[in-house]
Write a protein that holds these residues in place. Structure first.
Motif, PDB file in Angstrom:
ATOM      1  N   LEU A  47       0.833  -1.196   0.000  1.00  0.00           N
ATOM      2  CA  LEU A  47       0.000   0.000   0.000  1.00  0.00           C
ATOM      3  C   LEU A  47       0.874   1.254   0.000  1.00  0.00           C
ATOM      4  O   LEU A  47       1.857   1.340   0.742  1.00  0.00           O
ATOM      5  CB  LEU A  47      -0.914   0.012   1.233  1.00  0.00           C
ATOM      6  N   ARG A  48       0.458   2.196  -0.813  1.00  0.00           N
ATOM      7  CA  ARG A  48       1.114   3.498  -0.780  1.00  0.00           C
ATOM      8  C   ARG A  48       0.644   4.244   0.475  1.00  0.00           C
ATOM      9  O   ARG A  48      -0.395   3.925   1.074  1.00  0.00           O
ATOM     10  CB  ARG A  48       0.756   4.315  -2.019  1.00  0.00           C
ATOM     11  N   LEU A  49       1.391   5.238   0.869  1.00  0.00           N
ATOM     12  CA  LEU A  49       1.029   5.975   2.073  1.00  0.00           C
ATOM     13  C   LEU A  49      -0.260   6.771   1.906  1.00  0.00           C
ATOM     14  O   LEU A  49      -0.821   7.238   2.884  1.00  0.00           O
ATOM     15  CB  LEU A  49       2.170   6.923   2.474  1.00  0.00           C
ATOM     16  N   ASP A  50      -0.712   6.954   0.698  1.00  0.00           N
ATOM     17  CA  ASP A  50      -1.973   7.661   0.496  1.00  0.00           C
ATOM     18  C   ASP A  50      -3.085   6.718   0.064  1.00  0.00           C
ATOM     19  O   ASP A  50      -4.100   7.142  -0.472  1.00  0.00           O
ATOM     20  CB  ASP A  50      -1.782   8.757  -0.562  1.00  0.00           C
ATOM     21  N   GLU A  51      -2.901   5.425   0.355  1.00  0.00           N
ATOM     22  CA  GLU A  51      -3.848   4.426  -0.154  1.00  0.00           C
ATOM     23  C   GLU A  51      -4.563   3.735   1.025  1.00  0.00           C
ATOM     24  O   GLU A  51      -3.931   3.092   1.864  1.00  0.00           O
ATOM     25  CB  GLU A  51      -3.117   3.378  -0.999  1.00  0.00           C
ATOM     26  N   GLY A  52      -5.924   3.851   1.062  1.00  0.00           N
ATOM     27  CA  GLY A  52      -6.747   3.126   2.032  1.00  0.00           C
ATOM     28  C   GLY A  52      -6.564   3.599   3.462  1.00  0.00           C
ATOM     29  O   GLY A  52      -5.861   4.570   3.764  1.00  0.00           O
ATOM     30  N   ALA A  70      -5.114   1.978   5.920  1.00  0.00           N
ATOM     31  CA  ALA A  70      -3.777   1.708   6.434  1.00  0.00           C
ATOM     32  C   ALA A  70      -2.814   2.823   6.037  1.00  0.00           C
ATOM     33  O   ALA A  70      -2.040   3.323   6.868  1.00  0.00           O
ATOM     34  CB  ALA A  70      -3.282   0.356   5.931  1.00  0.00           C
ATOM     35  N   GLY A  71      -2.859   3.223   4.746  1.00  0.00           N
ATOM     36  CA  GLY A  71      -1.981   4.293   4.291  1.00  0.00           C
ATOM     37  C   GLY A  71      -2.287   5.595   4.999  1.00  0.00           C
ATOM     38  O   GLY A  71      -1.370   6.352   5.363  1.00  0.00           O
ATOM     39  N   TYR A  72      -3.590   5.847   5.220  1.00  0.00           N
ATOM     40  CA  TYR A  72      -3.980   7.082   5.908  1.00  0.00           C
ATOM     41  C   TYR A  72      -3.466   7.090   7.346  1.00  0.00           C
ATOM     42  O   TYR A  72      -2.964   8.115   7.834  1.00  0.00           O
ATOM     43  CB  TYR A  72      -5.501   7.217   5.884  1.00  0.00           C
ATOM     44  N   ALA A  73      -3.577   5.943   8.062  1.00  0.00           N
ATOM     45  CA  ALA A  73      -3.100   5.863   9.447  1.00  0.00           C
ATOM     46  C   ALA A  73      -1.596   6.106   9.513  1.00  0.00           C
ATOM     47  O   ALA A  73      -1.105   6.817  10.406  1.00  0.00           O
ATOM     48  CB  ALA A  73      -3.446   4.499  10.040  1.00  0.00           C
ATOM     49  N   ALA A  74      -0.839   5.512   8.566  1.00  0.00           N
ATOM     50  CA  ALA A  74       0.616   5.699   8.567  1.00  0.00           C
ATOM     51  C   ALA A  74       0.983   7.138   8.202  1.00  0.00           C
ATOM     52  O   ALA A  74       1.893   7.728   8.785  1.00  0.00           O
ATOM     53  CB  ALA A  74       1.255   4.724   7.584  1.00  0.00           C
TER      54      ALA A  74
END
Length: 967
Positions: free
Chosen positions: A682-687, A689-693
């Motif tokens: 997942l990219r950091l702007d994806e889903g 999980a990406g949003y949390a990171a």
């Protein structure tokens, strides 16, 4: 003396009657003896009966049986053939025992001869005699009149037995009557005498008894003559006696009267009877008198009247119900209290029985009790239920005792009743309280033994249903702002098991909220129109008619110090008119609720303690894994096992941030059905999980089923059926290094404690990843550094070989052989690595030896050998400042030491020489002997081995020599 005449006359009459009876018996004997008459007359109870004789029966049997005297027929030897009932009664033996026995056995022993003579003469002629016969334990006097009896062929004897006991008694009584009467007259304590009344109404005492003289305090008259005045009788007493004498003379009947007679000892009551006897010779009128001093009786009567008044007062005023019944259980009397209890007057109850006032069952029971008391003459003391028709039931303490007449016969029963309804109600209340306490004690014991919250909830709901006697019981615990159904019994009523775990916001349950706020029970009825449909469904009011909700509260006395845990709900399907929740049931429910609250809180604290202990143990285990392992995969797997177990979730994984691609890549996972999760990139702007990171913030999705495409891995994880999701960023030193994914296949409603522990686990994961990353970097640096050191050492050894061309290749060969022997010796790999370095550096000290000595073609001088033998010391001085090489100094410093102590530079001996130096010394000599030198050729293998053997125990360690030879 007037009363003496009737007694004598009576005795004379009895004697005449007895003689008449004897004459009649003789006539009867004659009639039987002759046997010529067809019938004869027998006097019986005043009636004349004609008894016919006929041939169908023994002609004498009926006649003899009808006689008023005892009659016996005997055969000539004295055996009784027949006797009538009079004789049987006379001797007190039944006829069946007399028939066939000897009549003589009944005769007194000293009269046996006379009886034998009478019996012998009786078969020929009439005879008479008086004898004494046995009658039980007594002897009776009888006259036997005997006659021969011939009827056809039968020859026997007929005895007519007359009881003379009455006659003897009469004669004796007649003989003794006068003396007895005189004795009685003299000794009786009554006043007795005879007086004459003159024409002038003067009373003259003709005779009196000593009791009279004593009463009037005069000499015993004994047929003397004194007037009433002479014996000191007061005028009023004389007038009373004169009146009685005149009345008796006129009526010719005795006259009774009572009066008070003054005496020196005070007034005395007399009861007197005077009787007109007749005229005296003197022309006066004679009277007899009898008087008794009844002062004591009068006083007793007065006391009795007082006692009766007292008894009647008690009878009426005691707080008891009293009745008196006759032998037929019919009321004779009762007190007012008893009548009032029946609702009638005392007069109305007289003549009635219990069936008029009580049910047939109770009345019959009372009648049996009465009959028992009257039949046995005993007292019956019981407690029984009592209910008058049309009135409420009550309890009475009943004492029933027999009522006797003057002859001591039981003629009725007295009933004493005490209303003990209040006492019984108190006893029943105490018993009810005791039962409730016992029930609560059992509940408390069961709760104390419970070892889990589920078990406590099961016990609470089960005991509530049984002890409060309702249809079902439910426990709902408050978790945050929600009520969660945690316990239900019975489990299959309207499928309530489907409710277990159900969460309802407390704001949607206003009545439940009211109970929790007021901390008091609240009752809901199915018919209440103010209850919303949602709350009605949540509280099962479509099923139950009445619901009682009890708050579960623990804590102190003040409202603020109390802790509200939830509700105990009790449902009853019976109609409201049945009053399903009485005050007693409500109190029981409150008591169980208090016990339940304490037990639930105790178990919550216990489970929290256990949970905290498990969590601390898990954190410790993770710490241990981090500190003892450098394998990141192992550490992450251990961490995820604890995450799944302690957070009670379905699955979890860790995504690590790739700093080069800036993607979150799968690293480890636990609890997944398939390996699809491993494809997570997942990219950091994806889903989520990406949003949390990206935002460094935990993301919570309570229900993934409602978010649609926002969950980018929905297709990837379609087969997992996940419902709730948490994404927790793994942050260390302000940087995100990865993400902890948490999945659950049911709704997650965590409390703050759960969230804190989840954050703690995420922090441990971040630390583990960071430490593992740092460790792996350090490990790579160490390896690279070691490799650089070893390369440097090898470079030094090759430089030494280049300086001394004679030893070219020597260093590499001795290092390899020494390492091989070290492994055969069983040394550790760490030691072997240092031995190899020492072997490579064994000639490092020769750098301090001048080239002229080191490269000299011929033999060295003694001075030159002294300098040459210093090279081990040079090696030590050169290498010891390097910490990394200190463990490798044993060979460069000691490889010229000898087993016998003759070596250099320190002259070490035996095991004082390090094992590495002992190993290397043999290998060094072996390689030198097997190599060409300018001053000689290389030795053969056999010669070199023989040489080494020869130095065993002097130059070399014998065991090392053996090891070398074996290698």
């Amino acid at each position: 003396m007037k009363k003496l005449t009737p007694s004598r006359q009576q005795l004379q009459n009895e004697i005449l009657e007895m003689r008449t009876r004897l004459e009649e018996a003789e006539e009867t004997l004659i009639a039987i003896r002759n046997g010529e008459v067809d019938a004869f007359l027998v006097a019986k109870t005043g009636n004349i009966q004609t008894i016919p004789l006929n041939g169908t029966d023994y002609p004498y049997r009926t006649m003899v049986e009808a006689m008023n005297e005892g009659a016996v027929t005997l055969i000539p030897d004295g055996t009784i053939f027949f006797c009538n009932s009079h004789f049987s009664d006379m001797v007190r033996l039944p006829s069946k025992e007399l028939v066939g026995s000897q009549f003589g056995d009944l005769v007194r022993k000293d009269e046996q001869t006379a009886f034998s003579d009478l019996l012998a003469s009786s078969t020929q002629a009439d005879a008479k005699g008086e004898f004494h016969l046995l009658a039980g334990d007594l002897l009776i006097s009888v006259q036997i009149s005997s006659s021969p009896l011939v009827l056809g062929e039968f020859v026997g004897v007929l005895f007519v037995v007359t009881d003379l006991t009455d006659r003897e008694n009469s004669d004796a009584a007649l003989f003794n009557s006068e003396s007895i009467l005189r004795s009685f007259y003299e000794s009786v304590p009554m006043l007795m005498g005879v007086i004459e009344l003159t024409s002038d109404d003067e009373i003259i005492h003709i005779t009196d008894n000593p009791a009279t003289s004593a009463f009037f305090n005069v000499e015993y008259l004994s047929y003397g003559t004194k007037s009433a005045g002479e014996i000191g009788a007061p005028t009023e007493a004389i007038d009373r006696w004169l009146h009685a004498y005149r009345e008796s003379q006129q009526s010719n009947h005795p006259v009774n009267f009572e009066y008070i007679h003054p005496t020196q000892n005070g007034p005395r009551w007399l009861s007197a009877t005077v009787a007109h006897i007749g005229p005296a010779v003197s022309g006066n009128v004679r009277f007899s008198y009898v008087a008794a001093d009844i002062t004591v009786r009068k006083h007793a009567e007065e006391a009795l009247r007082t006692s009766e008044t007292l008894v009647r007062s008690l009878f009426e005023h005691l707080p008891l119900l009293i009745s008196v019944k006759d032998r037929k259980s019919v009321y004779i009397t009762c007190n007012t209290n008893y009548a009032q209890d029946l609702g009638i007057s005392p007069e109305e109850i007289v003549g009635k029985d219990d069936f008029a006032f009580f049910s047939p069952e109770l009345a019959e029971s009372y009648r049996r009790d009465d009959q028992f008391v009257m039949d046995t003459g005993t007292i019956k003391d019981i407690e029984e239920r009592h209910q008058v028709i049309g009135k409420e039931e009550q309890w009475n303490h009943v004492i029933k005792l027999p009522f006797h007449d003057q002859q001591g016969r039981v003629v009725g029963v007295i009933g004493i009743y005490e209303d003990i309804t209040k006492r019984k109600q108190a006893e029943e209340l105490i018993q009810t309280r005791n039962n409730e306490i016992l029930k609560l004690y059992k509940v408390a014991r069961a709760l104390a033994k419970a070892d889990s919250l589920d078990q406590i909830l099961d016990l609470v709901t089960r005991h509530s249903t049984e002890n409060v006697q309702c249809t079902f019981a439910c426990v709902a615990l408050l978790e945050g702002k929600e009520l969660v159904t945690r316990g239900f019994y019975p489990i299959r009523v309207l499928e309530p098991d489907l409710m277990l775990g159900k969460r309802t916001p407390i704001i949607d349950l206003p009545n439940c909220q009211l109970v929790l706020e007021q901390q008091k029970p609240v009752f809901l009825h199915a018919s209440d129109p103010n209850i919303s449909a949602d709350e009605r469904e949540a509280l099962l009011l479509d099923f139950t008619h009445t619901l009682c909700m009890v708050p579960l509260v623990v804590g102190g006395d003040t409202q603020d110090s109390k802790l509200i845990l939830g509700l105990l709900m009790l449902g009853e399907e019976r109609g409201e008119e049945r009053e399903p929740f009485t005050p007693g049931k409500i109190e029981m429910a409150l008591n169980i609720g208090d016990q339940a609250a304490n037990a639930i809180r105790r178990m919550q604290l216990r489970e929290k303690t256990q949970r905290d202990a498990r969590r601390f143990a898990a954190l410790h285990a993770i710490d241990m894994a981090i500190s003892t392992s450098d394998d990141l995969v192992i550490i992450l797997n251990i961490l995820l096992e604890h995450v799944v177990a302690l957070l009670n979730i379905t699955a979890a994984d860790i995504l690590l941030l790739n700093p080069h691609t800036m993607t979150l890549d799968y690293s480890a996972g636990k609890g997944f059905r398939s390996r699809a999760i491993e494809k997570s990139h997942l990219r950091l702007d994806e889903g989520y999980a990406g949003y949390a990171a990206l935002e460094h913030r935990t993301v919570n999705v309570p229900d993934l089923r409602t978010v649609g495409s926002k969950f980018t891995r929905k297709k990837l994880l379609a087969g997992e059926a996940f419902v709730s999701y948490f994404g927790v960023p793994l942050v260390t030193k302000g940087k995100v290094i990865g993400l902890l994914d948490i999945f659950n296949r049911s709704l997650l409603t965590p409390d703050p404690e759960w969230l804190d522990f989840m954050e703690a686990l995420a922090g441990q994961a971040a630390i583990a990843i960071d430490n593992a990353t740092l460790f792996n970097g350090l490990q790579r640096s160490n390896i690279e550094l070691l490799q650089a050191y070893d390369t440097t050492i090898e470079g030094w050894s090759r430089a030494m070989d280049l300086r001394d061309k004679e030893t070219e290749g020597h260093t590499q060969r001795v290092a390899e052989l020494t390492v091989r022997m070290a492994r055969e010796q069983g040394l550790r790999e760490e030691e072997i690595a240092q031995i190899r370095r020492g072997a490579l550096l064994h000639d490092m000290g020769k750098l301090g030896v001048p080239d002229g000595i080191l490269l000299k073609a011929g033999p060295l001088t003694d001075e030159e050998w002294v300098m040459m033998r210093e090279h081990p010391r040079y090696a030590f001085d050169l290498l010891s400042p390097i910490d990394f090489l200190k463990p490798a100094l044993d060979i460069p410093y000691c490889h010229h030491e000898k087993w016998d102590g003759t070596g250099y530079p320190r002259g070490l001996k035996g095991e004082q020489i390090p094992i590495a130096a002992r190993l290397f010394a043999i290998v060094d000599v072996w390689d030198a002997l097997r190599s060409d030198r300018p001053y000689r050729k290389a030795w053969s293998e056999e010669k070199a081995l023989e040489y080494i053997k020869s130095l065993s125990g002097t130059h070399f360690d014998p065991e090392i020599v053996n090891l070398f030879l074996a290698t």
